[in-house]
Design an enzyme around this catalytic site. Sequence first.
Site, PDB file in Angstrom:
ATOM      1  N   ASP A   1       0.779  -1.248   0.000  1.00 29.39           N
ATOM      2  CA  ASP A   1       0.000   0.000   0.000  1.00 29.39           C
ATOM      3  C   ASP A   1       0.812   1.301   0.000  1.00 29.39           C
ATOM      4  OD1 ASP A   1      -1.930  -1.939   0.220  1.00 29.39           O
ATOM      5  OD2 ASP A   1      -2.725  -1.274   2.153  1.00 29.39           O
TER       6      ASP A   1
ATOM      7  N   GLU B   1      -4.624  -0.777  -1.328  1.00 27.71           N
ATOM      8  CA  GLU B   1      -5.930  -0.836  -0.663  1.00 27.71           C
ATOM      9  C   GLU B   1      -6.864   0.096  -1.428  1.00 27.71           C
ATOM     10  OE1 GLU B   1      -6.018  -0.007   3.553  1.00 27.71           O
ATOM     11  OE2 GLU B   1      -8.204   0.024   3.612  1.00 27.71           O
TER      12      GLU B   1
ATOM     13  N   LYS C   1      -6.790  -4.679  -3.074  1.00 31.19           N
ATOM     14  CA  LYS C   1      -7.431  -5.377  -1.956  1.00 31.19           C
ATOM     15  C   LYS C   1      -8.423  -4.453  -1.255  1.00 31.19           C
ATOM     16  CE  LYS C   1      -3.626  -4.424   1.295  1.00 31.19           C
ATOM     17  NZ  LYS C   1      -4.341  -3.524   2.166  1.00 31.19           N
TER      18      LYS C   1
ATOM     19  N   VAL D   1       3.232   0.309   4.210  1.00 39.08           N
ATOM     20  CA  VAL D   1       2.479   1.045   5.230  1.00 39.08           C
ATOM     21  C   VAL D   1       1.055   0.504   5.352  1.00 39.08           C
ATOM     22  CG1 VAL D   1       3.845   3.117   4.848  1.00 39.08           C
ATOM     23  CG2 VAL D   1       1.738   2.828   3.534  1.00 39.08           C
TER      24      VAL D   1
ATOM     25  N   CYS E   1      -2.213  -2.623   7.682  1.00 37.40           N
ATOM     26  CA  CYS E   1      -2.206  -3.553   6.532  1.00 37.40           C
ATOM     27  C   CYS E   1      -0.967  -4.438   6.477  1.00 37.40           C
ATOM     28  CB  CYS E   1      -2.383  -2.772   5.244  1.00 37.40           C
ATOM     29  SG  CYS E   1      -4.043  -2.063   5.136  1.00 37.40           S
TER      30      CYS E   1
ATOM     31  N   GLN F   1       8.194 -14.038  21.220  1.00 36.13           N
ATOM     32  CA  GLN F   1       7.857 -15.443  21.462  1.00 36.13           C
ATOM     33  C   GLN F   1       8.441 -16.359  20.375  1.00 36.13           C
ATOM     34  OE1 GLN F   1       3.659 -15.926  23.049  1.00 36.13           O
ATOM     35  NE2 GLN F   1       3.462 -13.944  22.039  1.00 36.13           N
TER      36      GLN F   1
HETATM   37  C1  C5J Z   1      -3.137   0.531   5.556  1.00 35.73           C
HETATM   38  C2  C5J Z   1      -4.871   1.790   6.684  1.00 35.73           C
HETATM   39  N1  C5J Z   1      -2.632   0.335   4.353  1.00 35.73           N
HETATM   40  N2  C5J Z   1      -4.087   2.177   7.666  1.00 35.73           N
HETATM   41  N3  C5J Z   1      -4.405   1.067   5.636  1.00 35.73           N
HETATM   42  O1  C5J Z   1      -2.487   0.275   6.542  1.00 35.73           O
HETATM   43  O2  C5J Z   1      -6.046   2.111   6.676  1.00 35.73           O
END
Ligand code: C5J
Length: 221
Positions: free
Chosen positions: A24, A72, A129, A157, A162, A202
Amino acid sequence: MPRIAAQPFPFDFDKSRTGLVVIDMQRDFIEPGGFGASLGNDVSRLQAIVPTVKTLIEGFRRAGLAVVHTRECHRPDLSDLPPAKRDRGNPALRIGDPGPMGRILVAGEPGAEIVSELAPLPGEAVIDKPGKGAFYRTGFGDVLKDKGLHYLVFAGVTTEVCVQTTMREANDRGYDCLLTTDATESYFPEFRDAAIDMIRAQGAIVGWTAPTRDILEALND
Ligand code: C5J
């Protein structure tokens, strides 16, 4: 087997089955006027990692390894946007609303594009997505299978949304996952740091972490 000097312990990988997943890196999250900014976030934090993500992508390309990009975004008719996602909170602009870079988080609009510095090359997979995780309602799993990938290096990011969601989905599906610590970012530094800690806690419960330099060094071995 090549090895990345990773946390919490070294990451051994088979180069022929390794790919980079860039999550993204879109104008809507990274540039002023997009979705991230409409939620009141300071996008300059995300802008700052673009050169490092570029270095990482170029290293994978030089090594002849797969690079997969995600975005996204939603269909123009918003049929894949649940009301619970659109109506949440009190943003300046909601998903689908017209903004300075076109309709917010809508496929085909300028804001949904990956920033120009990191533009995918012809032949690189780009997964659109509608959710936070890249496996949800996409062909991402099939792309990974077709490319024969098992070792996934993640960048992009935001770390705790995401990126982390997709890593968790991949981990549950049996992939070995590694997150680049300096090629991922959040609007909230404490969330980025916590996500990195959670992933490798872990005994690498979700995966490994390593800086770009150490990843690229191992690719060149
Ligand atoms: C992503 C969001 N890409 N923070 N989207 O992390 O809404």
